[in-house]
Design an enzyme around this catalytic site. Structure first.
Site, short mmCIF file in Angstrom:
data_model
loop_
_atom_site.label_atom_id
_atom_site.label_comp_id
_atom_site.label_asym_id
_atom_site.label_seq_id
_atom_site.Cartn_x
_atom_site.Cartn_y
_atom_site.Cartn_z
N GLU A 91 0.88 -1.18 0.00
CA GLU A 91 0.00 0.00 0.00
C GLU A 91 0.91 1.22 0.00
O GLU A 91 1.14 1.86 1.02
CB GLU A 91 -0.94 0.00 1.21
CG GLU A 91 -2.02 1.06 1.07
CD GLU A 91 -2.98 1.09 2.25
OE1 GLU A 91 -4.04 1.73 2.11
OE2 GLU A 91 -2.69 0.49 3.29
N HIS A 124 -6.11 5.24 -2.82
CA HIS A 124 -5.39 6.48 -2.49
C HIS A 124 -5.21 7.29 -3.77
O HIS A 124 -4.10 7.65 -4.16
CB HIS A 124 -4.05 6.16 -1.83
CG HIS A 124 -4.19 5.61 -0.44
ND1 HIS A 124 -4.29 6.43 0.67
CD2 HIS A 124 -4.29 4.35 0.02
CE1 HIS A 124 -4.42 5.67 1.75
NE2 HIS A 124 -4.43 4.40 1.39
N HIS A 149 -9.99 -0.21 -0.04
CA HIS A 149 -10.98 0.42 0.86
C HIS A 149 -11.79 1.51 0.13
O HIS A 149 -11.63 2.70 0.33
CB HIS A 149 -10.37 0.94 2.15
CG HIS A 149 -9.06 1.67 2.07
ND1 HIS A 149 -8.86 2.76 1.25
CD2 HIS A 149 -7.91 1.48 2.74
CE1 HIS A 149 -7.62 3.19 1.42
NE2 HIS A 149 -7.03 2.43 2.32
N ASN A 195 -12.88 5.36 0.78
CA ASN A 195 -11.88 5.98 1.65
C ASN A 195 -10.61 6.28 0.85
O ASN A 195 -10.15 5.44 0.08
CB ASN A 195 -11.55 5.08 2.83
CG ASN A 195 -12.72 4.96 3.80
OD1 ASN A 195 -13.35 3.91 3.90
ND2 ASN A 195 -13.02 6.03 4.49
N ALA A 196 -10.07 7.48 1.03
CA ALA A 196 -8.83 7.91 0.37
C ALA A 196 -8.97 7.88 -1.15
O ALA A 196 -8.08 7.43 -1.87
CB ALA A 196 -7.64 7.07 0.82
N GLY A 250 -17.70 0.66 11.30
CA GLY A 250 -18.47 1.74 11.90
C GLY A 250 -17.72 3.06 11.94
O GLY A 250 -18.27 4.06 12.42
N HIS A 258 -14.99 3.81 9.16
CA HIS A 258 -14.64 4.12 7.77
C HIS A 258 -15.86 4.39 6.90
O HIS A 258 -15.76 5.17 5.94
CB HIS A 258 -13.84 2.97 7.16
CG HIS A 258 -12.42 2.90 7.59
ND1 HIS A 258 -12.04 2.49 8.84
CD2 HIS A 258 -11.26 3.19 6.91
CE1 HIS A 258 -10.72 2.54 8.93
NE2 HIS A 258 -10.22 2.96 7.78
N ASP A 273 -7.74 -3.65 7.34
CA ASP A 273 -6.83 -2.49 7.30
C ASP A 273 -6.29 -2.24 8.71
O ASP A 273 -6.04 -1.11 9.11
CB ASP A 273 -7.55 -1.25 6.76
CG ASP A 273 -6.59 -0.13 6.36
OD1 ASP A 273 -5.38 -0.40 6.25
OD2 ASP A 273 -7.06 1.01 6.18
N ILE A 321 -8.11 9.27 9.52
CA ILE A 321 -8.18 7.86 9.89
C ILE A 321 -6.88 7.17 9.50
O ILE A 321 -6.36 7.36 8.39
CB ILE A 321 -9.37 7.17 9.20
CG1 ILE A 321 -10.70 7.75 9.71
CG2 ILE A 321 -9.35 5.66 9.43
CD1 ILE A 321 -11.92 7.24 8.97
#
EC number: 3.5.1.25
Length: 401
Positions: A153, A219, A240, A243-244, A273, A275, A296, A329
């Site tokens: 990552e 990302h 994910h 997110n990002a 709960g 992300h 993650d 986060i």
């Protein structure tokens, strides 16, 4: 027959009950398990049973077992062992730490206590010399069977959506840096998160796939069209999702919708709960894409709140939430058992779909053809869940862990 009717001595609390057939993986002692629900790849048996011998599943069926069961959980669930494709740590340590062997054993044991029988080692962005050293060290553990593979990552991520990655360490995905890290793994790097909009990004996606690894979009500030182009170039997963990455907009839907709209794509989601809103958890699992629950997790998974490191960055964990000092986060303290429980009991995801997202979908993502399903001939990696979906016990290759 040994009924499992109490949670007082469960793997969720780090204690495995005294159960028949316990021993080293691959034991020839036969073991017959019965449960109120058995989750198979395309259906569920209520009730059902599974027989294990020599570390593999030899038979399974619906209704009463063919002989008295060695272990039964009349109100519980028998599922494949969980597979975590994106995990940075647990038990107070992380895969970016220097003592690679010791931390890997500690992390895998921490998550095995919560039903995870297969794990990838995820590395956050670090100086490329350090990443190369870590990849080489972890590759030995992949070849030894402790880990299923390595997930990079970073370092080829968007500065605009870097999340908990040090901006000064991010790189463009030029052929030399891609070859350096992929070559260091000698086949052990199974997944790479990349922002395809970076200079050389689409070519790097194709290069990563040529190495036999999964290229995952994440990302990233890529828009919808560029994400589709990355999928055409070989990307087959989203890291994910939501997110990002560039947020969803009705005139510019961004990467998330391109990923979720494609049935060939595996969509990671962190169901903790924090992300994602539970409605978004449900949206991802019901999308055309194939949902994959990931933790993650960082070092604080299975450990106390407090101050930790995630790569080069300081992380504070308060009330089970891991964040940088600016509030970003920084991974999670999640286990896959909690992700399944949260998805079903809070987000309203049907149990069979939640189990698939933690078992057969990640197995397919990582091309692990010998596990992830309850099917004769596959590895006897199994998890027993009680009526509240807490882990009662876990089998790894037919042995209790």
């Amino acid at each position: 027959m040994t009924p499992l009717t109490s949670r007082s001595a469960t793997a969720e609390h780090g204690h495995v009950p005294a159960l028949p057939g316990a021993g080293r993986p691959g034991t020839e002692t036969p073991l017959l398990l019965a449960a109120g629900t058995v989750i198979l790849p395309d259906r569920e048996h209520s009730p059902g049973w599974v027989e294990v011998r020599g570390g593999v599943i030899v038979a399974c069926g619906a209704g009463e077992p063919p002989r008295p069961a060695d272990v039964e959980l009349p109100a519980g669930v028998l599922a494949p062992g969980f597979i975590d494709a994106h995990n940075h740590g647990g038990g107070g340590v992380s895969f970016n730490d220097a003592d690679t062997n010791a931390v890997a054993v500690r992390i895998t044991q921490t998550h095995r206590d919560h039903g995870t029988t297969t794990m990838m080692a995820s590395l956050v962005t670090a100086p490329i010399d350090e990443m190369e050293r870590l990849v080489r060290a972890l590759a030995e553990l992949v070849r030894g069977g402790l880990l299923a593979g390595i997930h990079l990552e970073g370092p080829w991520l968007s500065p605009a959506h870097r999340g908990a990655h040090a901006e000064q360490l991010l790189l463009l995905p030029d052929p030399a840096s891609v070859d350096r890290l992929m070559g260091a793994g000698a086949g052990a790097v199974r997944m790479v998160t990349i922002a395809p909009e970076l200079e050389g990004g689409l070519a790097a996606v194709a290069r990563i796939v040529e190495y036999g690894a999964v290229a995952a979009i994440g990302h990233t500030d890529a828009d919808y069209d560029l994400t589709q182009a990355a999928i055409v170039a070989g990307a087959s997963a989203g890291t994910h999702v939501f997110n990002a990455m560039r947020p969803l907009h009705h005139r510019e839907p961004g990467a998330a919708l391109a990923l979720l709209d494609d049935p060939t794509v595996f969509a990671e989601l962190v169901a903790d709960g924090v992300h994602l809103h539970p409605a978004v958890v449900r949206l991802i699992t019901e999308s055309p894409a194939r949902p994959v629950f990931v933790t993650d997790a960082m070092a604080a998974a299975g450990a106390a709140d407090g101050d930790y490191k995630l790569g080069a960055l300081d992380v504070r964990v308060v009330d089970g939430q891991a964040r940088l000092v600016d509030g970003t986060i920084a991974g999670s303290v999640l286990t896959l058992s909690h992700a399944v429980r949260y998805a079903v009991l809070t987000a309203g995801v049907p149990l069979p779909l939640a189990i698939r997202a933690a078992t057969q979908n990640p197995a397919d993502l990582l091309a692990l053809t010998d596990r992830g399903r309850i099917r004769p001939g596959l590895r006897a990696d199994l998890v027993l869940l009680d009526a509240d979906l807490n882990v009662h016990a876990t089998l790894l290759e037919g042995a209790w862990v």
